[in-house]
Design a protein around this motif. Sequence first.
Motif, PDB file in Angstrom:
ATOM      1  N   CYS A   1       0.824  -1.208   0.000  1.00 57.25           N
ATOM      2  CA  CYS A   1       0.000   0.000   0.000  1.00 57.25           C
ATOM      3  C   CYS A   1       0.862   1.264   0.000  1.00 57.25           C
ATOM      4  CB  CYS A   1      -0.945  -0.007   1.202  1.00 57.25           C
ATOM      5  SG  CYS A   1      -2.266  -1.229   1.066  1.00 57.25           S
ATOM      6  N   ASP A   2       1.941   1.242   0.763  1.00 59.57           N
ATOM      7  CA  ASP A   2       2.853   2.388   0.771  1.00 59.57           C
ATOM      8  C   ASP A   2       3.505   2.592  -0.592  1.00 59.57           C
ATOM      9  OD1 ASP A   2       2.303   2.909   3.423  1.00 59.57           O
ATOM     10  OD2 ASP A   2       4.062   1.844   4.181  1.00 59.57           O
ATOM     11  N   ALA A   3       3.912   1.485  -1.215  1.00 62.67           N
ATOM     12  CA  ALA A   3       4.604   1.577  -2.503  1.00 62.67           C
ATOM     13  C   ALA A   3       3.710   2.165  -3.585  1.00 62.67           C
ATOM     14  CB  ALA A   3       5.100   0.192  -2.921  1.00 62.67           C
ATOM     15  N   TYR A   4       2.412   1.884  -3.533  1.00 67.26           N
ATOM     16  CA  TYR A   4       1.500   2.342  -4.581  1.00 67.26           C
ATOM     17  C   TYR A   4       0.626   3.519  -4.152  1.00 67.26           C
ATOM     18  CZ  TYR A   4       2.686  -1.899  -7.195  1.00 67.26           C
ATOM     19  OH  TYR A   4       3.350  -2.885  -7.892  1.00 67.26           O
ATOM     20  N   ASP A   5       0.884   4.064  -2.972  1.00 67.89           N
ATOM     21  CA  ASP A   5       0.086   5.175  -2.452  1.00 67.89           C
ATOM     22  C   ASP A   5      -1.404   4.805  -2.430  1.00 67.89           C
ATOM     23  OD1 ASP A   5      -0.457   7.601  -1.314  1.00 67.89           O
ATOM     24  OD2 ASP A   5      -0.422   8.724  -3.202  1.00 67.89           O
ATOM     25  N   VAL A   6      -1.698   3.676  -1.835  1.00 63.47           N
ATOM     26  CA  VAL A   6      -3.059   3.172  -1.693  1.00 63.47           C
ATOM     27  C   VAL A   6      -3.381   3.117  -0.202  1.00 63.47           C
ATOM     28  CG1 VAL A   6      -4.504   1.118  -1.957  1.00 63.47           C
ATOM     29  CG2 VAL A   6      -3.047   1.866  -3.847  1.00 63.47           C
ATOM     30  N   LEU A   7      -4.581   3.535   0.177  1.00 63.75           N
ATOM     31  CA  LEU A   7      -4.960   3.552   1.581  1.00 63.75           C
ATOM     32  C   LEU A   7      -5.284   2.136   2.063  1.00 63.75           C
ATOM     33  CD1 LEU A   7      -7.272   6.709   1.706  1.00 63.75           C
ATOM     34  CD2 LEU A   7      -4.787   6.567   2.024  1.00 63.75           C
ATOM     35  N   LEU A   8      -4.797   1.802   3.227  1.00 62.15           N
ATOM     36  CA  LEU A   8      -5.076   0.509   3.841  1.00 62.15           C
ATOM     37  C   LEU A   8      -6.187   0.691   4.870  1.00 62.15           C
ATOM     38  CD1 LEU A   8      -4.605  -2.455   4.408  1.00 62.15           C
ATOM     39  CD2 LEU A   8      -2.642  -1.827   5.845  1.00 62.15           C
ATOM     40  N   VAL A   9      -7.346   0.076   4.593  1.00 62.53           N
ATOM     41  CA  VAL A   9      -8.490   0.152   5.493  1.00 62.53           C
ATOM     42  C   VAL A   9      -8.610  -1.170   6.242  1.00 62.53           C
ATOM     43  CG1 VAL A   9     -10.966   0.538   5.695  1.00 62.53           C
ATOM     44  CG2 VAL A   9      -9.668   1.711   3.898  1.00 62.53           C
ATOM     45  N   SER A  10      -8.514  -1.109   7.555  1.00 60.73           N
ATOM     46  CA  SER A  10      -8.671  -2.280   8.408  1.00 60.73           C
ATOM     47  C   SER A  10     -10.130  -2.326   8.858  1.00 60.73           C
ATOM     48  CB  SER A  10      -7.733  -2.171   9.614  1.00 60.73           C
ATOM     49  OG  SER A  10      -7.733  -3.347  10.372  1.00 60.73           O
ATOM     50  N   ASP A  11     -10.906  -3.220   8.248  1.00 60.16           N
ATOM     51  CA  ASP A  11     -12.323  -3.321   8.581  1.00 60.16           C
ATOM     52  C   ASP A  11     -12.459  -4.167   9.848  1.00 60.16           C
ATOM     53  OD1 ASP A  11     -15.009  -3.578   8.790  1.00 60.16           O
ATOM     54  OD2 ASP A  11     -15.350  -4.389   6.780  1.00 60.16           O
ATOM     55  N   GLU A  12     -12.681  -3.487  10.965  1.00 60.45           N
ATOM     56  CA  GLU A  12     -12.696  -4.138  12.275  1.00 60.45           C
ATOM     57  C   GLU A  12     -14.071  -4.082  12.927  1.00 60.45           C
ATOM     58  OE1 GLU A  12      -9.399  -3.793  14.752  1.00 60.45           O
ATOM     59  OE2 GLU A  12      -7.975  -3.250  13.176  1.00 60.45           O
ATOM     60  N   VAL A  13     -15.112  -4.090  12.104  1.00 61.68           N
ATOM     61  CA  VAL A  13     -16.469  -4.072  12.642  1.00 61.68           C
ATOM     62  C   VAL A  13     -16.669  -5.236  13.605  1.00 61.68           C
ATOM     63  CG1 VAL A  13     -18.904  -4.276  12.034  1.00 61.68           C
ATOM     64  CG2 VAL A  13     -17.407  -2.806  10.682  1.00 61.68           C
ATOM     65  N   ILE A  14     -16.073  -6.383  13.303  1.00 58.24           N
ATOM     66  CA  ILE A  14     -16.124  -7.528  14.214  1.00 58.24           C
ATOM     67  C   ILE A  14     -14.893  -7.586  15.118  1.00 58.24           C
ATOM     68  CG2 ILE A  14     -15.958 -10.061  14.297  1.00 58.24           C
ATOM     69  CD1 ILE A  14     -17.840 -10.163  11.922  1.00 58.24           C
ATOM     70  N   CYS A  15     -13.727  -7.354  14.563  1.00 63.65           N
ATOM     71  CA  CYS A  15     -12.477  -7.653  15.280  1.00 63.65           C
ATOM     72  C   CYS A  15     -12.081  -6.636  16.336  1.00 63.65           C
ATOM     73  CB  CYS A  15     -11.336  -7.808  14.266  1.00 63.65           C
ATOM     74  SG  CYS A  15     -11.492  -9.284  13.234  1.00 63.65           S
ATOM     75  N   ALA A  16     -12.623  -5.425  16.291  1.00 68.58           N
ATOM     76  CA  ALA A  16     -12.238  -4.404  17.270  1.00 68.58           C
ATOM     77  C   ALA A  16     -12.909  -4.653  18.616  1.00 68.58           C
ATOM     78  CB  ALA A  16     -12.599  -3.018  16.754  1.00 68.58           C
ATOM     79  N   PHE A  17     -12.423  -3.947  19.629  1.00 62.50           N
ATOM     80  CA  PHE A  17     -12.990  -3.941  20.977  1.00 62.50           C
ATOM     81  C   PHE A  17     -13.019  -5.329  21.604  1.00 62.50           C
ATOM     82  CE2 PHE A  17     -14.782  -0.375  18.560  1.00 62.50           C
ATOM     83  CZ  PHE A  17     -14.107   0.641  19.216  1.00 62.50           C
ATOM     84  N   GLY A  18     -11.836  -5.961  21.580  1.00 61.24           N
ATOM     85  CA  GLY A  18     -11.612  -7.133  22.389  1.00 61.24           C
ATOM     86  C   GLY A  18     -11.828  -8.477  21.752  1.00 61.24           C
ATOM     87  N   ARG A  19     -12.444  -8.528  20.590  1.00 61.07           N
ATOM     88  CA  ARG A  19     -12.740  -9.836  19.994  1.00 61.07           C
ATOM     89  C   ARG A  19     -11.472 -10.662  19.800  1.00 61.07           C
ATOM     90  NH1 ARG A  19     -16.274 -12.879  20.873  1.00 61.07           N
ATOM     91  NH2 ARG A  19     -17.575 -11.008  21.028  1.00 61.07           N
ATOM     92  N   LEU A  20     -10.348  -9.997  19.513  1.00 63.88           N
ATOM     93  CA  LEU A  20      -9.071 -10.687  19.324  1.00 63.88           C
ATOM     94  C   LEU A  20      -8.117 -10.463  20.499  1.00 63.88           C
ATOM     95  CD1 LEU A  20      -8.440  -9.910  15.537  1.00 63.88           C
ATOM     96  CD2 LEU A  20      -9.636 -11.875  16.557  1.00 63.88           C
ATOM     97  N   GLY A  21      -8.641  -9.952  21.615  1.00 70.67           N
ATOM     98  CA  GLY A  21      -7.811  -9.743  22.797  1.00 70.67           C
ATOM     99  C   GLY A  21      -7.112  -8.397  22.840  1.00 70.67           C
ATOM    100  N   HIS A  22      -7.438  -7.523  21.911  1.00 67.10           N
ATOM    101  CA  HIS A  22      -6.896  -6.161  21.878  1.00 67.10           C
ATOM    102  C   HIS A  22      -8.023  -5.215  21.501  1.00 67.10           C
ATOM    103  CE1 HIS A  22      -2.621  -7.462  22.037  1.00 67.10           C
ATOM    104  NE2 HIS A  22      -3.094  -8.513  21.392  1.00 67.10           N
ATOM    105  N   MET A  23      -7.845  -3.926  21.776  1.00 66.73           N
ATOM    106  CA  MET A  23      -8.876  -2.984  21.364  1.00 66.73           C
ATOM    107  C   MET A  23      -9.077  -3.017  19.852  1.00 66.73           C
ATOM    108  SD  MET A  23     -10.714  -1.440  23.563  1.00 66.73           S
ATOM    109  CE  MET A  23     -10.792  -0.972  25.278  1.00 66.73           C
ATOM    110  N   PHE A  24      -7.967  -3.177  19.125  1.00 69.66           N
ATOM    111  CA  PHE A  24      -8.050  -3.254  17.667  1.00 69.66           C
ATOM    112  C   PHE A  24      -7.213  -4.421  17.163  1.00 69.66           C
ATOM    113  CE2 PHE A  24      -8.968   1.202  18.642  1.00 69.66           C
ATOM    114  CZ  PHE A  24     -10.193   1.342  17.999  1.00 69.66           C
TER     115      PHE A  24
END
Length: 469
Positions: A260-283
């Motif tokens: 993404c850095d090499a091509y100037d493309v935005l990296l979107v982390s879709d954490e609708v499920i994974c955020a707020f503890g689902r994986l043991g971290h806030m994100f």
Amino acid sequence: MDPDYSADWTHLQQAAKDHLWLHFTRHSSYDAGDVPVIVKGEGAYIWDAQGKRYLDGLAGLFVSQVGHGRTELAEAAAAQARQLAFMPLWSYAHPKAIELAERVAGHAPGSLNRVFFTSGGGEAVETAWKLAKNYFKLTGRPLKHKVISRAIAYHGTTQGALSITGLPTLKQQFEPLVPSTFRVPNTNSYRAAEITAGYIDVTDAASNEAFGRWAADQIAVAIENEGPDTVAAVFLEPVQNAGGCFPPPPGYWQRVREICDAYDVLLVSDEVICAFGRLGHMFGAERYDYEPDIITCAKGLTSGYSPLGAMIASDRLMEPFLADGNMFAHGYTFGGHPVSTAVALANLDIFERERLLENVRDNEGAFLTTLEKLKDLPIVGDVRGAGYFYGIELVKDRATKETFSEEECERILFGYVSKALYDEGLYCRADDRGDPVIQLSPPLICDQTHFDEMEQILRVVLEKASTML
């Protein structure tokens, strides 16, 4: 005192069938039976109108992080409604939105300091795509508008989010959708040999890492095929939900960030499920040690006690909108609702006070080990996931990894397994978006007693299902 629905049960059922349009539901399945009606929740359990208890093995819908029946969250909502029930964030602010934005930004990685509130996850994804396109137009690269996402991945039901989704059967009835979205392979290591057409055979850690590198590199191939000057963003989940919980192989996210850095493309982390503890971290980004440009989130932010989502963007994406006269012409009536933001703040208080993130990290190994006991059943092909987020893939032949036919999915997965799990007292998800899986995502308060209960119910049902093949 618990409500009693028995006296009015016939009317309640008829009203449900006559007026309530259920989501993602085959209504014909209730022609000869009752619509399930859930009336109460407490801790990790829910109860139906007949008083039967079920273990909530899906946290509602990957939502109820702190469990059900938390009176302090109800009290936070009531207190806020008494003081200020509603105020939009359209050119005005209110204290709870300000406090929550600061708190969420404090948990987000790196320079992700700008929080745009929505009503839910689909709106957050929609917001992220609109921001990506708007940002590149304002910074002199107006052709950058395309999005890359993964096969079988689910990102929401709105027109834009559904376009980004990689599930053809969910999209066909709503086409034409928003153009300019493209798919790359996912990180299903269990089926890496099939995904790579035999190029990678995952038999050890080294080959799994090679598969991750290959899968990440397909993003670069897609960007090159479309033209780097036309691609705005890549949308990926930390652990992909649809298909049954695909964790990233080692090094996958670091390679994606490089691309993404090499091509100037935005990296979107879709954490609708994974955020707020689902994986043991806030994100999830924190767990896998990468810094995205945007995070989309919802669900666990309030543990479902009130609707709320958010897009969290890096400071650099905000910069063009700080110039005189510029505006991100986008918003939602209920985004950042005072009651919802008050509930979210109280929800995060529970996270800290009860050390829920630590609870997930301390117990995820035991959860996985308990579920892996099911591998002695011939129908269980794979158990995978992370944190409190696991998928059990069902197979027709474990030696060859042969999956179910369409007829077998209908007859066994939906015709028996889904209903039998519920009848045995476990609320979870049986799904065939991709290969047939059972998904488990319980409240973050759960412990070994709940893991054992899940395993015992699953064993009873899957032993029977094995005989139906």
